[in-house]
Design an enzyme around this catalytic site. Structure first.
Site, PDB file in Angstrom:
ATOM      1  N   ASN A 164      66.955  35.760  17.401  1.00  0.00           N
ATOM      2  CA  ASN A 164      66.209  35.274  18.575  1.00  0.00           C
ATOM      3  C   ASN A 164      65.686  36.422  19.449  1.00  0.00           C
ATOM      4  O   ASN A 164      64.784  36.224  20.262  1.00  0.00           O
ATOM      5  CB  ASN A 164      67.061  34.325  19.430  1.00  0.00           C
ATOM      6  CG  ASN A 164      67.271  32.959  18.814  1.00  0.00           C
ATOM      7  OD1 ASN A 164      68.295  32.307  19.039  1.00  0.00           O
ATOM      8  ND2 ASN A 164      66.295  32.479  18.031  1.00  0.00           N
ATOM      9  N   ASP A 183      69.442  23.356  18.246  1.00  0.00           N
ATOM     10  CA  ASP A 183      68.037  23.595  17.921  1.00  0.00           C
ATOM     11  C   ASP A 183      67.149  22.460  18.397  1.00  0.00           C
ATOM     12  O   ASP A 183      67.541  21.292  18.339  1.00  0.00           O
ATOM     13  CB  ASP A 183      67.899  23.746  16.394  1.00  0.00           C
ATOM     14  CG  ASP A 183      66.605  24.453  16.026  1.00  0.00           C
ATOM     15  OD1 ASP A 183      65.987  25.069  16.909  1.00  0.00           O
ATOM     16  OD2 ASP A 183      66.212  24.365  14.857  1.00  0.00           O
TER      17      ASP A 183
HETATM   18  C1  IPE Z   1      67.118  26.326  20.416  1.00  0.00           C
HETATM   19  O1  IPE Z   1      65.908  25.701  20.605  1.00  0.00           O
HETATM   20  C2  IPE Z   1      67.477  27.250  21.556  1.00  0.00           C
HETATM   21  C3  IPE Z   1      67.529  28.688  21.237  1.00  0.00           C
HETATM   22  C4  IPE Z   1      67.358  29.242  20.072  1.00  0.00           C
HETATM   23  C5  IPE Z   1      67.792  29.578  22.367  1.00  0.00           C
HETATM   24  P1  IPE Z   1      64.566  26.360  20.071  1.00  0.00           P
HETATM   25  O2  IPE Z   1      64.044  27.243  21.136  1.00  0.00           O
HETATM   26  O3  IPE Z   1      64.799  26.995  18.741  1.00  0.00           O
HETATM   27  O4  IPE Z   1      63.637  25.084  19.925  1.00  0.00           O
HETATM   28  P2  IPE Z   1      62.499  24.834  18.840  1.00  0.00           P
HETATM   29  O5  IPE Z   1      63.068  25.085  17.467  1.00  0.00           O
HETATM   30  O6  IPE Z   1      61.374  25.769  19.185  1.00  0.00           O
HETATM   31  O7  IPE Z   1      62.144  23.398  19.038  1.00  0.00           O
HETATM   32 MG    MG Z   2      64.425  26.460  16.782  1.00  0.00          MG
END
Ligand code: IPE
Ligand code: MG
Length: 231
Positions: free
Chosen positions: A50, A2
């Site tokens: 996601n 994350d």
């Molecule tokens: C993690 O980073 C990657 C995925 C979920 C693909 P994020 O995209 O969640 O990064 P933040 O939380 O917005 O910083």
């Molecule tokens: Mg994230």
């Protein structure tokens, strides 16, 4: 893994640059784990939830997975990694599904380290798919409801055949499990770090392992019992 998006904002870059930096971190950490003798590493790359991100970001992540698999599989194979994917594959773009199946087939005989990639994965999804498959076996008469126990359920989960994780590392400052391996994490030690995933590397991995070594793992027993067992 994350914190890619926040890392990108902090560097005045678009989010996809953060995801690319996240891939570099994943590469370095995978290799550091292999050198440290880790037997199984599971990377949570994309969750069931996601899919609700803006379509542009979802598409660019899918393209990134396809590209990275294409680029990395031969080297991972040459280095003895076994690749395994967990998650709702039917939701993935067809080309990615094919790359995933090819990568698993190619590396199936390798044993240096198992690299599990969780893509379109959710801990709740995992338990649901296990329940569905068990229910089908009950209906067909292969098993009796009385046969359902923790071991049988475990054999229907995505990590079947692999040990439950010893250590979970959560980056990005959040202190929650976010629908990762819900069943498997029952006795997993959890290491939280404020580092954003692209900034997580071998040095912080070593700190996480030091933290792990200091834990007394009682699995419900008392400290006194463990000392007696160790004698
Ligand atoms: C993690 O980073 C990657 C995925 C979920 C693909 P994020 O995209 O969640 O990064 P933040 O939380 O917005 O910083
Ligand atoms: Mg994230």
């Amino acid at each position: 893994m994350d914190g890619n998006g926040r890392w990108a904002s902090a560097h005045s870059k678009p989010r996809h640059a953060g995801h690319r930096a996240g891939v570099r971190a994943a590469r370095a950490v995978t290799r550091a784990c292999a050198e440290a003798g880790v037997e199984v590493l599971t990377l949570f790359a994309f969750s069931s939830e996601n899919w609700h991100r803006p379509p542009d970001e979802v598409n660019s992540l899918m393209r990134l997975f396809i590209e990275v698999l294409q680029r990395e599989v031969d080297e991972l194979h040459a280095n003895g990694f076994q690749l395994r994917f967990i998650g709702a594959r039917e939701q993935l773009p067809e080309i990615l599904r094919k790359r995933v199946a090819d990568a698993e087939a190619k590396t199936a005989g390798n044993s240096r380290m198992t690299l599990v990639l969780a893509v379109s994965y959710g801990g709740r999804w995992d338990i649901v798919q296990a329940a569905r498959r068990i229910a089908a076996k009950v209906r067909s008469g292969d098993i009796d409801p009385q046969d359902i126990d923790e071991a049988l359920l475990g054999r229907h989960l995505s990590l079947a055949g692999l040990p439950p994780p010893d250590l979970l590392i959560r980056t990005g400052g959040e202190q929650r499990v976010s629908n990762f391996l819900l069943w498997d994490l029952a006795y997993t030690e959890i290491y939280f770090t404020d580092l954003l995933w692209p900034d997580f590397g071998p040095a912080e991995l070593a700190r996480a392992m030091d933290f792990f070594r200091q834990r007394q793992r009682r699995f419900g027993r008392t400290g006194g019992q463990l000392e007696a067992l160790a004698d």
